[in-house]
Design an enzyme around this catalytic site. Structure first.
Site, PDB file in Angstrom:
ATOM      1  N   LYS A 105      35.876  30.654  31.415  1.00 27.54           N
ATOM      2  CA  LYS A 105      34.757  30.820  32.461  1.00 27.54           C
ATOM      3  C   LYS A 105      33.203  30.995  31.855  1.00 27.54           C
ATOM      4  O   LYS A 105      32.851  32.112  31.595  1.00 27.54           O
ATOM      5  CB  LYS A 105      34.992  31.779  33.648  1.00 27.54           C
TER       6      LYS A 105
HETATM    7  N1  PMP Z   1      36.863  26.830  39.442  1.00 30.25           N
HETATM    8  C1  PMP Z   1      35.688  27.143  39.407  1.00 30.25           C
HETATM    9  C2  PMP Z   1      34.971  26.186  38.317  1.00 30.25           C
HETATM   10  C3  PMP Z   1      35.084  28.185  39.697  1.00 30.25           C
HETATM   11  O1  PMP Z   1      33.912  28.745  39.352  1.00 30.25           O
HETATM   12  C4  PMP Z   1      35.970  28.947  40.175  1.00 30.25           C
HETATM   13  C5  PMP Z   1      35.741  30.576  40.720  1.00 30.25           C
HETATM   14  N2  PMP Z   1      35.470  31.379  39.754  1.00 30.25           N
HETATM   15  C6  PMP Z   1      37.236  28.666  40.599  1.00 30.25           C
HETATM   16  C7  PMP Z   1      37.625  27.718  40.130  1.00 30.25           C
HETATM   17  C8  PMP Z   1      38.140  29.747  41.321  1.00 30.25           C
HETATM   18  O2  PMP Z   1      38.587  30.909  40.652  1.00 30.25           O
HETATM   19  P1  PMP Z   1      38.872  32.194  41.190  1.00 30.25           P
HETATM   20  O3  PMP Z   1      39.789  32.078  42.188  1.00 30.25           O
HETATM   21  O4  PMP Z   1      39.418  32.921  39.901  1.00 30.25           O
HETATM   22  O5  PMP Z   1      37.618  33.064  41.718  1.00 30.25           O
END
Ligand code: PMP
Length: 308
Positions: A160
């Site tokens: 991320k």
């Molecule tokens: N994909 C992307 C590109 C994101 O930015 C997020 C948000 N963090 C998610 C998926 C979903 O991830 P999470 O459920 O861990 O927030």
């Protein structure tokens, strides 16, 4: 939508400082090259006090993102977890959106970041529903983006990283300009990948389908919650390649994410999904997740970490 707590505190390199003092230099490496990794998750107003949702999983993912980019975080996981709790407490928050960020700071301008310190901040925001209050009940209108998600072995999607969100911005801005709330990206092979900040699920004939980890997705923690909840309901989840047109003929489609939570999608490219409103499986999963988050049912998976 977002609310900066400008009179509040931010945990900045080991200390709680005033919001206005949590600043970096314009020549910091991150400004020029996007060298950051971060997390986003919620603290829920639970019946027994503020509760951080899946704290350990988010901190683990932060450290994994840093590892991929060869960033050595100068704090332990425990210290950063504690920082998250301290920020909620110091700001007197009952609920919040949490934003830990790790970045390469001020040192030198070359692409090689070895002379730039690794810095860490944890901020909290007051944030409502990411895609709007109504979206959760009614659903959102989205498009398939003309932009693809990153190709494999370019920008690692499992990290991320701040830089990945340049791609997300292209998707989001294009969607908004064309009158949609969000865009769905395909991967570079043309299969469904994810939204600009959400994972995606398709419901067809009672089964859930979602792109696999090889489809340039961020392995979402809310996505993992859906796996758990669906399994408890006896609903099969298939991680697979999803052709674009499956979005048009699905019974239900929904987004998942820490910000988006579980948001139904009611149309894709102006084609109604199913009945053009939130479907029953989406609602069932949403309900169970929300009930755990706010304490209406006990937390069977130990997803909550209380701040006190
Ligand atoms: N994909 C992307 C590109 C994101 O930015 C997020 C948000 N963090 C998610 C998926 C979903 O991830 P999470 O459920 O861990 O927030």
């Amino acid at each position: 939508m977002s609310e900066f707590l400008e009179n509040g505190k931010i945990w900045f390199n080991g200390k709680l400082v005033d919001w206005k003092d949590a600043t970096i230099h314009v020549m910091a490496h991150v400004i020029h090259y996007g060298s950051s990794v971060f997390e986003g998750f919620r603290c829920y107003e639970h019946v027994t006090g503020p509760a951080l949702f899946r704290l350990d999983d988010h901190i683990d993912r932060l450290f994994n993102s840093a590892k991929i980019y060869r960033m050595s975080i100068p704090y332990t996981k425990e210290e950063i977890s504690q920082a998250c709790k301290d920020v909620v407490k110091a700001n007197g928050l009952r609920s919040a959106y949490m934003r830990p960020v790790v970045y390469r700071g001020y040192g030198s301008l070359g692409v090689d970041p070895k002379d730039c310190p690794i810095e860490v901040a944890v901020a909290a925001l007051s944030w409502g529903k990411y895609l709007g209050e109504e979206a959760i009940n009614v659903g959102v209108d989205v498009c398939v983006s003309t932009w693809n998600r990153m190709a494999p072995n370019t920008f690692p999607s499992i990290a991320k990283a701040g830089a990945n969100y340049m791609n997300s911005q292209l998707v989001k801005l294009e969607a908004k300009v064309n009158g949609y709330l969000e865009g769905i990206c395909l991967d570079t092979f043309g299969h469904v990948s994810e939204g600009s900040g959400e994972n995606i699920f398709v419901v067809s004939k009672g089964k859930l389908y979602t792109p696999s980890i090889g489809a340039s997705i961020l392995p979402g923690i809310t996505r993992d919650c859906v796996f758990q909840i669906a399994s408890d309901f006896g609903i099969e989840v298939v991680e697979t390649q999803i052709p674009r047109e499956m979005l048009y003929v699905a019974d239900e489609v929904f987004f998942t994410g820490s910000a988006a939570e579980v948001t139904p999608i009611r149309s894709v490219d102006r084609i109604p999904v199913g009945q053009g409103r939130r479907g029953p499986i989406t609602e069932k999963i949403q309900q169970r997740l929300f009930n755990i988050m706010n304490g209406e049912i006990e937390d069977p998976y130990h997803w909550l970490t209380f701040v006190e």
